[in-house]
Scaffold this motif. Structure first.
Motif, short mmCIF file in Angstrom:
data_model
loop_
_atom_site.label_atom_id
_atom_site.label_comp_id
_atom_site.label_asym_id
_atom_site.label_seq_id
_atom_site.Cartn_x
_atom_site.Cartn_y
_atom_site.Cartn_z
N GLU A 2 32.44 -43.04 13.86
CA GLU A 2 32.63 -44.10 12.85
C GLU A 2 32.02 -45.41 13.32
OE1 GLU A 2 36.83 -44.06 11.80
OE2 GLU A 2 36.53 -41.95 11.22
N ALA A 3 32.05 -45.61 14.64
CA ALA A 3 31.47 -46.83 15.20
C ALA A 3 29.95 -46.72 15.37
CB ALA A 3 32.13 -47.14 16.55
N GLY A 4 29.39 -45.60 14.91
CA GLY A 4 27.92 -45.47 14.90
C GLY A 4 27.33 -44.65 16.03
N ARG A 5 28.17 -44.14 16.94
CA ARG A 5 27.61 -43.33 18.03
C ARG A 5 27.39 -41.89 17.56
NH1 ARG A 5 31.04 -44.04 23.34
NH2 ARG A 5 29.18 -43.11 24.29
N LYS A 6 26.51 -41.18 18.26
CA LYS A 6 26.22 -39.79 17.90
C LYS A 6 26.79 -38.85 18.94
CE LYS A 6 23.62 -40.97 14.36
NZ LYS A 6 24.11 -40.80 13.00
N VAL A 7 27.07 -37.62 18.52
CA VAL A 7 27.60 -36.61 19.44
C VAL A 7 26.56 -35.49 19.60
CG1 VAL A 7 29.45 -34.91 19.81
CG2 VAL A 7 29.99 -37.14 18.76
N VAL A 8 26.26 -35.18 20.85
CA VAL A 8 25.28 -34.13 21.16
C VAL A 8 26.00 -32.96 21.82
CG1 VAL A 8 23.22 -33.56 22.52
CG2 VAL A 8 23.43 -35.82 21.44
N GLY A 9 25.81 -31.77 21.28
CA GLY A 9 26.45 -30.57 21.83
C GLY A 9 25.44 -29.71 22.56
N THR A 10 25.83 -29.16 23.71
CA THR A 10 24.89 -28.40 24.55
C THR A 10 25.53 -27.10 25.04
OG1 THR A 10 25.69 -29.47 26.55
CG2 THR A 10 23.90 -30.57 25.41
N PHE A 11 24.67 -26.20 25.53
CA PHE A 11 25.15 -24.91 26.04
C PHE A 11 24.69 -24.66 27.47
CE2 PHE A 11 24.43 -24.54 21.48
CZ PHE A 11 25.67 -24.10 21.04
N CYS A 12 24.07 -25.63 28.09
CA CYS A 12 23.43 -25.34 29.37
C CYS A 12 23.33 -26.61 30.18
CB CYS A 12 22.04 -24.76 29.10
SG CYS A 12 21.07 -24.42 30.59
N VAL A 13 23.48 -26.50 31.49
CA VAL A 13 23.41 -27.67 32.37
C VAL A 13 21.98 -28.18 32.53
CG1 VAL A 13 25.50 -27.01 33.60
CG2 VAL A 13 23.28 -26.30 34.50
#
Ligand code: BJ8
Length: 422
Positions: A66-77
């Motif tokens: 809501e504050a404008g940040r994005k979320v990135v999802g990953t499966f690997c280091v």
């Protein structure tokens, strides 16, 4: 509770199935975690985070969005968290460690696909994962054949950006990986509207290195005898490192390490000093995959390390902080990630050296090599790791399993027999 339900509904989760999952998870956690003796006070934080892993942490993500940040999802280091943080985005792991939804996954990937892949696809299809539903960008990678083909299929239900991870450690492989790091920077700048400057990247590197240093500290303290912390608790710490806010997590783990140091000073531990010490090595164990650690630690042994991506493979190497230009930092990131000794690389001899050195430094009496069923890279390497350890005089037991509970009794028999020989 009610507010969480509203949030989960907004995220379009299958509320009934999700309630069922949380109930099973809670029971499982009680049996495997809360039943342990001599736990550290510092584990209360981890218990809390785990109990709110689909609750408060998701709420934090929603608020950040809501504050404008994005979320990135990953499966690997291999996906560089330094860069995600430099773009002011949040980096979370999406690997899943439960069977729920796996039957649905077989509509998209073949039956003989490893449980980890089936699990993340199944969680998406069965609408069980609030992390997947919170992401603005999902990042896959060309590691094993199972994953790279799975992302093609997954892309149909969840758009997936794929990083090309090379398969060798040659100069041209490094050049390819560096170009992929640069491409990831551009993709994140586009996603977030943030320009990744040298200053921002330096901060991302600093935060990620600090997290890895705290985990390295934990690893080093586990060389003590008697073992000061259980393998289950250490695995949980490593698992939560993929979800929690990195700065808060680092502070909490350093506090926990202070407590560990004190405990070691008093000669206290979680098991008597003569308990056989085992190192786990192989495939990553995602939440709530606690099956093997539980089997091992209820078979008269204690786990003193995890040579896996949810373990030392993720924390062992730091990014060199001496560069002060953006290009220099990109080189430092490239070099750090090229050190990852994933079984997807050929050849991958450094892993053999690393497993042996880790077993020695943690004073492990033996190693349990863990491969998920249908995982070609780690099943292959189990034979090589066995030979390398034999040469070093360290016994190894190779285990292949999946997320089902059907083989628990059989695994226990094999682990007990192995422990007896140590
Ligand atoms: S760097 S280990 S996190 S790829 S278990 S999906 S290998 S068939 S997880 Fe991994 Fe990155 Fe490597 Fe680490 Fe395939 Fe095997 Fe399944 Fe696996």
């Amino acid at each position: 509770e009610t507010t969480h339900h509203e949030m989960w509904e907004r995220l379009n989760l299958d509320l009934e199935a999700h309630d069922g999952l949380l109930e099973v998870l809670g029971k499982f956690y009680g049996d495997i975690y809360l039943s342990q003796d001599n736990r550290l006070k510092g584990m209360e934080y981890l218990d809390f985070v785990l109990s709110e892993v689909h609750g408060l942490r998701i709420k934090e993500l929603q608020e950040a969005k809501e504050a404008g940040r994005k979320v990135v999802g990953t499966f690997c280091v291999f996906v560089p968290e330094e860069i995600t943080l430099a773009a002011d985005a949040i980096h979370v792991g999406l690997c899943a460690g439960a069977e729920a939804g796996s039957d649905l996954a077989e509509q998209l990937v073949p039956r003989n696909t490893c449980a980890l892949i089936k699990s993340f696809i199944g969680f998406k299809m069965a609408k069980l994962c609030p992390y997947i539903e919170s992401t603005d960008m999902i990042v896959g990678e060309t590691t094993c054949d199972g994953k790279k083909k799975a992302y093609e299929a997954f892309n149909e239900i969840a758009p997936t950006y794929v990083m090309e991870v090379p398969q060798t450690k040659t100069e041209s492989a490094r050049a390819l990986w560096r170009s992929e790091v640069v491409r990831y920077i551009k993709a994140l700048e586009e996603l977030t509207g943030v320009t990744i400057t040298a200053e921002k990247l330096a901060e991302g590197i600093r935060i990620t290195n600090a997290k890895r240093k705290a985990l390295q500290r934990l690893t080093a303290l586990r060389a003590a005898s008697p073992a000061p912390i259980s393998g289950r608790d250490s695995l949980l710490i490593n698992q939560i490192s993929f979800y929690d806010d990195p700065v808060r997590f680092t502070a909490k783990i350093n506090e926990l390490c202070d407590e560990l140091q004190e405990r070691i000073g008093q000669g206290k531990g979680v098991a008597p000093a003569d308990t056989p010490r085992l190192l786990l090595s192989g495939c990553p164990m995602a939440v709530p995959n606690w099956k093997l650690p539980f089997v091992v630690e209820s078979s008269g042994a204690v786990i003193v390390g995890e040579e896996s991506c949810i373990g030392t493979r993720n924390s062992r190497d730091l990014v060199d902080e001496s560069a002060n230009t953006l290009e220099g930092m990109i080189d430092a990131i490239t070099d750090r990630y090229m050190k990852i000794d994933c079984a997807c690389f050929t050849p991958n001899n450094e892993r053999l050296e690393n497993v042996t050195a880790l077993a020695k430094s943690l004073k492990a009496d033996g190693v349990i090599h863990y491969s998920l069923l249908f995982c070609q890279p780690y099943s292959h390497e189990s034979l090589k790791v066995d030979k390398a350890l034999q040469n070093a005089g360290i016994p190894m037991l190779s285990i292949e399993t999946d997320y089902s509970m059907e083989d628990v009794a059989q695994l226990k028999t094999r682990v007990e027999a192995f422990v007896e020989t140590l």
